[in-house]
Structures are given as structure tokens and as C-alpha cells.
Design an enzyme around this catalytic site. Sequence first.
Site, PDB file in Angstrom:
ATOM      1  N   HIS A 169      -5.203  -3.918   4.853  1.00  0.00           N
ATOM      2  CA  HIS A 169      -3.808  -3.697   4.472  1.00  0.00           C
ATOM      3  C   HIS A 169      -2.916  -3.609   5.718  1.00  0.00           C
ATOM      4  O   HIS A 169      -1.813  -4.175   5.745  1.00  0.00           O
ATOM      5  CB  HIS A 169      -3.715  -2.410   3.638  1.00  0.00           C
ATOM      6  N   GLN A 205      -3.442  -4.977   8.681  1.00  0.00           N
ATOM      7  CA  GLN A 205      -3.312  -6.309   9.265  1.00  0.00           C
ATOM      8  C   GLN A 205      -2.315  -7.143   8.462  1.00  0.00           C
ATOM      9  O   GLN A 205      -1.523  -7.891   9.031  1.00  0.00           O
ATOM     10  CB  GLN A 205      -4.675  -6.995   9.329  1.00  0.00           C
ATOM     11  N   HIS A 265       0.221  -5.983   6.716  1.00  0.00           N
ATOM     12  CA  HIS A 265       1.551  -5.468   7.056  1.00  0.00           C
ATOM     13  C   HIS A 265       2.042  -6.055   8.363  1.00  0.00           C
ATOM     14  O   HIS A 265       3.204  -6.483   8.468  1.00  0.00           O
ATOM     15  CB  HIS A 265       1.503  -3.936   7.201  1.00  0.00           C
TER      16      HIS A 265
END
Length: 103
Positions: free
Chosen positions: A77, A79, A81
Site C-alpha cells: 500500500h 509503495q 501511495h
Amino acid sequence: MDEKTNELAFQIILYAGNGKSSMMEAIQEAKENNFEIADNKLKEAKEELNKAHEFQTELLQKEAQGKGYNINIILIHAQDHLMNAITTQDLATEIIDLYKRNK
């Protein structure tokens, strides 16, 4: 779960999110012809993304040394973002440039 992995992941999420928010604010300022504020917001966003990238670099260096962290959904998650924030940065820069040209 690996606490260090989660700690790094949450730092990436935090700084990438801050950067993306600043970029969206920059676009809104450019829309109102407040280009100096928009440019400052872009600079602020870049600083936040640099912080996120430092945490990502730590992960990559450890992995290259064979001392990688456990991959979990929070890290994935994070990465995601960061990648989205970087894409937003590219688009925000282009959008603001278009506003400047059409002033």
C-alpha cells in the site's frame, strides 16, 4: 508482523500523502492564478516526496544487502501511495504550466 517494515511503510504513506495533498492545493492555487503560491506548494510537495523516497531507499538498500524486510499489504500500500504521488507530481506540474500559459 515485522514492526520495522510497518514503521517504514507508514512513513512512506505519510510523506507521500502530504506531498499529494500539497500538489492538489498547488493546482487549485494555479486555477485561481495564484502562481507564486502554487509554485511554493509544488516545492513543499517535492520536499515531502523526497522524505518518502528516503524511507523507500532504506528498504531498497536493505534488500540489496540481503537483509530485506517482510513484504506485507501495508508495505505494498505504501509503495502504491508513493507511485501515485509521483504521478500526481508530474501531472500537477504540467497542469500548472498550462494554467500559466493560458493566463
